[in-house]
Design a protein around this motif. Structure first.
Motif, PDB file in Angstrom:
ATOM      1  N   ALA A   1      18.912   2.639   0.439  1.00 56.69           N
ATOM      2  CA  ALA A   1      19.691   1.549   1.037  1.00 56.69           C
ATOM      3  C   ALA A   1      19.690   0.304   0.162  1.00 56.69           C
ATOM      4  CB  ALA A   1      19.142   1.217   2.422  1.00 56.69           C
ATOM      5  N   ALA A   2      18.590   0.048  -0.527  1.00 58.74           N
ATOM      6  CA  ALA A   2      18.461  -1.145  -1.374  1.00 58.74           C
ATOM      7  C   ALA A   2      17.892  -0.707  -2.712  1.00 58.74           C
ATOM      8  CB  ALA A   2      17.563  -2.179  -0.712  1.00 58.74           C
ATOM      9  N   PRO A   3      18.754  -0.446  -3.711  1.00 57.23           N
ATOM     10  CA  PRO A   3      18.273   0.084  -5.003  1.00 57.23           C
ATOM     11  C   PRO A   3      17.264  -0.820  -5.709  1.00 57.23           C
ATOM     12  CG  PRO A   3      20.649   0.327  -4.806  1.00 57.23           C
ATOM     13  CD  PRO A   3      20.214  -0.523  -3.657  1.00 57.23           C
ATOM     14  N   SER A   4      17.288  -2.117  -5.470  1.00 55.35           N
ATOM     15  CA  SER A   4      16.357  -3.034  -6.138  1.00 55.35           C
ATOM     16  C   SER A   4      15.014  -3.132  -5.417  1.00 55.35           C
ATOM     17  CB  SER A   4      16.979  -4.430  -6.252  1.00 55.35           C
ATOM     18  OG  SER A   4      18.171  -4.387  -7.018  1.00 55.35           O
ATOM     19  N   ALA A   5      14.851  -2.399  -4.313  1.00 55.90           N
ATOM     20  CA  ALA A   5      13.614  -2.497  -3.525  1.00 55.90           C
ATOM     21  C   ALA A   5      12.490  -1.728  -4.195  1.00 55.90           C
ATOM     22  CB  ALA A   5      13.857  -1.959  -2.117  1.00 55.90           C
ATOM     23  N   ARG A   6      11.305  -2.261  -4.047  1.00 59.82           N
ATOM     24  CA  ARG A   6      10.091  -1.598  -4.530  1.00 59.82           C
ATOM     25  C   ARG A   6       9.080  -1.581  -3.389  1.00 59.82           C
ATOM     26  NH1 ARG A   6       6.999  -4.313  -9.423  1.00 59.82           N
ATOM     27  NH2 ARG A   6       6.311  -5.674  -7.740  1.00 59.82           N
ATOM     28  N   VAL A   7       8.670  -0.402  -2.991  1.00 53.88           N
ATOM     29  CA  VAL A   7       7.739  -0.236  -1.867  1.00 53.88           C
ATOM     30  C   VAL A   7       6.338  -0.029  -2.429  1.00 53.88           C
ATOM     31  CG1 VAL A   7       7.196   1.084   0.209  1.00 53.88           C
ATOM     32  CG2 VAL A   7       9.585   0.781  -0.491  1.00 53.88           C
ATOM     33  N   ASP A   8       5.423  -0.937  -2.084  1.00 54.84           N
ATOM     34  CA  ASP A   8       4.045  -0.885  -2.581  1.00 54.84           C
ATOM     35  C   ASP A   8       3.112  -0.451  -1.465  1.00 54.84           C
ATOM     36  OD1 ASP A   8       4.764  -1.776  -5.115  1.00 54.84           O
ATOM     37  OD2 ASP A   8       4.623  -3.888  -4.523  1.00 54.84           O
ATOM     38  N   ASP A   9       2.245   0.476  -1.787  1.00 56.93           N
ATOM     39  CA  ASP A   9       1.198   0.929  -0.864  1.00 56.93           C
ATOM     40  C   ASP A   9      -0.013   0.022  -1.060  1.00 56.93           C
ATOM     41  OD1 ASP A   9      -0.659   2.175   0.669  1.00 56.93           O
ATOM     42  OD2 ASP A   9      -0.598   4.088  -0.377  1.00 56.93           O
ATOM     43  N   ASN A  10      -0.281  -0.854  -0.075  1.00 58.43           N
ATOM     44  CA  ASN A  10      -1.373  -1.821  -0.220  1.00 58.43           C
ATOM     45  C   ASN A  10      -2.720  -1.134  -0.398  1.00 58.43           C
ATOM     46  OD1 ASN A  10       0.695  -3.565   0.219  1.00 58.43           O
ATOM     47  ND2 ASN A  10      -0.127  -4.495   2.087  1.00 58.43           N
ATOM     48  N   ALA A  11      -2.949  -0.067   0.359  1.00 63.33           N
ATOM     49  CA  ALA A  11      -4.239   0.624   0.272  1.00 63.33           C
ATOM     50  C   ALA A  11      -4.452   1.229  -1.110  1.00 63.33           C
ATOM     51  CB  ALA A  11      -4.336   1.697   1.342  1.00 63.33           C
ATOM     52  N   GLN A  12      -3.367   1.717  -1.725  1.00 65.00           N
ATOM     53  CA  GLN A  12      -3.500   2.313  -3.052  1.00 65.00           C
ATOM     54  C   GLN A  12      -3.888   1.269  -4.088  1.00 65.00           C
ATOM     55  OE1 GLN A  12       0.087   4.180  -4.407  1.00 65.00           O
ATOM     56  NE2 GLN A  12      -0.822   4.916  -6.327  1.00 65.00           N
ATOM     57  N   TRP A  13      -3.284   0.086  -3.992  1.00 66.12           N
ATOM     58  CA  TRP A  13      -3.611  -0.971  -4.945  1.00 66.12           C
ATOM     59  C   TRP A  13      -5.036  -1.484  -4.757  1.00 66.12           C
ATOM     60  CZ3 TRP A  13      -0.828  -1.724  -9.074  1.00 66.12           C
ATOM     61  CH2 TRP A  13       0.533  -1.418  -9.073  1.00 66.12           C
ATOM     62  N   LEU A  14      -5.498  -1.467  -3.511  1.00 67.28           N
ATOM     63  CA  LEU A  14      -6.824  -2.011  -3.224  1.00 67.28           C
ATOM     64  C   LEU A  14      -7.907  -0.936  -3.213  1.00 67.28           C
ATOM     65  CD1 LEU A  14      -5.908  -4.562  -0.414  1.00 67.28           C
ATOM     66  CD2 LEU A  14      -6.492  -5.048  -2.788  1.00 67.28           C
ATOM     67  N   ALA A  15      -7.561   0.313  -3.527  1.00 62.41           N
ATOM     68  CA  ALA A  15      -8.559   1.389  -3.537  1.00 62.41           C
ATOM     69  C   ALA A  15      -9.704   1.114  -4.516  1.00 62.41           C
ATOM     70  CB  ALA A  15      -7.884   2.720  -3.853  1.00 62.41           C
ATOM     71  N   PRO A  16      -9.447   0.617  -5.743  1.00 62.86           N
ATOM     72  CA  PRO A  16     -10.582   0.307  -6.635  1.00 62.86           C
ATOM     73  C   PRO A  16     -11.510  -0.754  -6.061  1.00 62.86           C
ATOM     74  CG  PRO A  16      -8.541   0.437  -7.884  1.00 62.86           C
ATOM     75  CD  PRO A  16      -8.160   0.452  -6.439  1.00 62.86           C
ATOM     76  N   LEU A  17     -10.931  -1.754  -5.374  1.00 58.88           N
ATOM     77  CA  LEU A  17     -11.771  -2.784  -4.763  1.00 58.88           C
ATOM     78  C   LEU A  17     -12.617  -2.194  -3.638  1.00 58.88           C
ATOM     79  CD1 LEU A  17     -12.638  -5.714  -4.441  1.00 58.88           C
ATOM     80  CD2 LEU A  17     -10.632  -6.079  -2.985  1.00 58.88           C
ATOM     81  N   ALA A  18     -12.017  -1.324  -2.823  1.00 59.30           N
ATOM     82  CA  ALA A  18     -12.782  -0.676  -1.752  1.00 59.30           C
ATOM     83  C   ALA A  18     -13.902   0.186  -2.324  1.00 59.30           C
ATOM     84  CB  ALA A  18     -11.853   0.168  -0.884  1.00 59.30           C
ATOM     85  N   SER A  19     -13.628   0.875  -3.436  1.00 59.88           N
ATOM     86  CA  SER A  19     -14.669   1.680  -4.082  1.00 59.88           C
ATOM     87  C   SER A  19     -15.795   0.801  -4.610  1.00 59.88           C
ATOM     88  CB  SER A  19     -14.050   2.490  -5.221  1.00 59.88           C
ATOM     89  OG  SER A  19     -15.033   3.240  -5.900  1.00 59.88           O
ATOM     90  N   LEU A  20     -15.437  -0.348  -5.188  1.00 64.19           N
ATOM     91  CA  LEU A  20     -16.464  -1.269  -5.681  1.00 64.19           C
ATOM     92  C   LEU A  20     -17.330  -1.788  -4.543  1.00 64.19           C
ATOM     93  CD1 LEU A  20     -17.756  -3.037  -7.870  1.00 64.19           C
ATOM     94  CD2 LEU A  20     -15.915  -4.703  -7.489  1.00 64.19           C
ATOM     95  N   ILE A  21     -16.698  -2.145  -3.431  1.00 65.94           N
ATOM     96  CA  ILE A  21     -17.458  -2.637  -2.275  1.00 65.94           C
ATOM     97  C   ILE A  21     -18.406  -1.558  -1.762  1.00 65.94           C
ATOM     98  CG2 ILE A  21     -17.253  -3.374   0.128  1.00 65.94           C
ATOM     99  CD1 ILE A  21     -14.736  -4.860  -0.609  1.00 65.94           C
ATOM    100  N   GLY A  22     -17.933  -0.306  -1.717  1.00 63.17           N
ATOM    101  CA  GLY A  22     -18.804   0.788  -1.284  1.00 63.17           C
ATOM    102  C   GLY A  22     -19.990   0.984  -2.206  1.00 63.17           C
ATOM    103  N   SER A  23     -19.770   0.871  -3.516  1.00 66.98           N
ATOM    104  CA  SER A  23     -20.868   1.008  -4.481  1.00 66.98           C
ATOM    105  C   SER A  23     -21.878  -0.123  -4.329  1.00 66.98           C
ATOM    106  CB  SER A  23     -20.307   1.028  -5.906  1.00 66.98           C
ATOM    107  OG  SER A  23     -19.426   2.121  -6.089  1.00 66.98           O
TER     108      SER A  23
END
Length: 298
Positions: A146-168
């Protein structure tokens, strides 16, 4: 005297001096408790931050429409909103206002950087149900169609390294707490053995008076418990002061991520219970150490 075995009362406790400040053990336990409370607070705070991060971003997605032409950008934003309304499992949709976008970009571009013809992308925030989040790829395809210029970002995917760091870091904090508990137990063992060697003559007299090993162990156990209680309170008070000071500094930063690493009431209750657990540990370790040493003496 009853049954040939003498029972010791409050006056007999004077046989072993109970000067809580007479030796290094209370201060060593205070240092151990200080470090234990800080490590436990770090683990509990990181757990709170991890829960907040998962709650805020676990099933969220962000849509950015990057288009230089303002008319086409607005048209694609409307088309993306219409495509989202046709999807199932969308719990909430919010288009970020342009004023909010300017506030987000101002620290990076400066107060005058947003003036002129600088295009500001349209941002849309989505809260998805778990089923819709599992179908994020199909949702992305429908929005991009519907909107060719749209970019859909998965927030959890971007923050997965931070979540892994917090777990460590949480595992590291738990490991430090375990090490501190072991070091405290070792300190109590050394202190109990040293006290036993110091009062060896007194112990022999007590045995001649009919005292059992358990009764003698109680005298040492009480003395070490008082030392552990004093050290635990001092360590807890020092650690609480440090945590409150750090909390005030973190609050002054205004960071949402750092602010999420707070200590709720239950966490503070756990920290306050640590000196009590320390006293119980010292009593158990001291009793076992003294009884074992007395068994070897006879």
């Amino acid at each position: 005297m009853k049954g040939g075995v003498r029972r010791f009362g409050a006056a007999d406790r004077r046989l072993l001096p109970e000067g809580r400040l007479s030796g290094p053990m209370p201060w060593v336990i205070a240092i151990m408790m200080f470090l234990t409370v800080l490590a436990a607070a770090a683990g509990l705070g990181l757990g709170s931050a991890a829960a907040s991060l998962d709650r805020d971003t676990g099933t969220r997605a962000t849509i950015q429409i990057v288009e230089a032409n303002p008319d086409r950008r607005e048209a694609q934003a409307q088309a993306a909103m219409a495509a989202i309304e046709q999807q199932s499992g969308i719990q909430s949709v919010r288009r970020v206002r342009e004023s909010e976008m300017e506030e987000l970009l101002e620290p990076w571009l400066g107060a005058g950087g947003l003036e002129g013809d600088l295009p500001i992308p349209v941002m849309i925030e989505l809260d998805l149900s778990p089923d819709a989040y599992a179908r994020l790829d199909s949702l992305r395809a429908a929005i991009v169609e519907a909107a060719p210029s749209a970019r859909v970002d998965d927030n959890a995917q971007w923050l997965a390294p931070l979540a892994s760091l917090i777990g460590s870091l949480r595992l590291l904090a738990a490991g430090l707490v375990v090490l501190m508990i072991g070091a405290t137990a070792a300190t109590v063992v050394l202190a109990a053995r040293a006290s036993l060697d110091t009062h060896r003559g007194t112990i022999e007299v007590l045995h001649l008076m009919g005292a059992t090993d358990v009764q003698v162990a109680r005298l040492f156990q009480r003395r070490i418990a008082l030392d552990a209680l004093f050290g635990g309170i001092v360590g807890l008070a020092a650690a609480a002061g440090v945590l409150l000071l750090i909390g005030n500094r973190v609050g002054a930063l205004g960071s949402d991520l750092l602010g999420s690493a707070h200590l709720p009431i239950l966490s503070w209750a756990i920290l306050v219970a640590l000196p009590v657990c320390g006293v119980a540990l010292a009593m158990v370790v001291a009793r076992a150490t003294i009884l074992r040493a007395l068994g070897r003496m006879l």
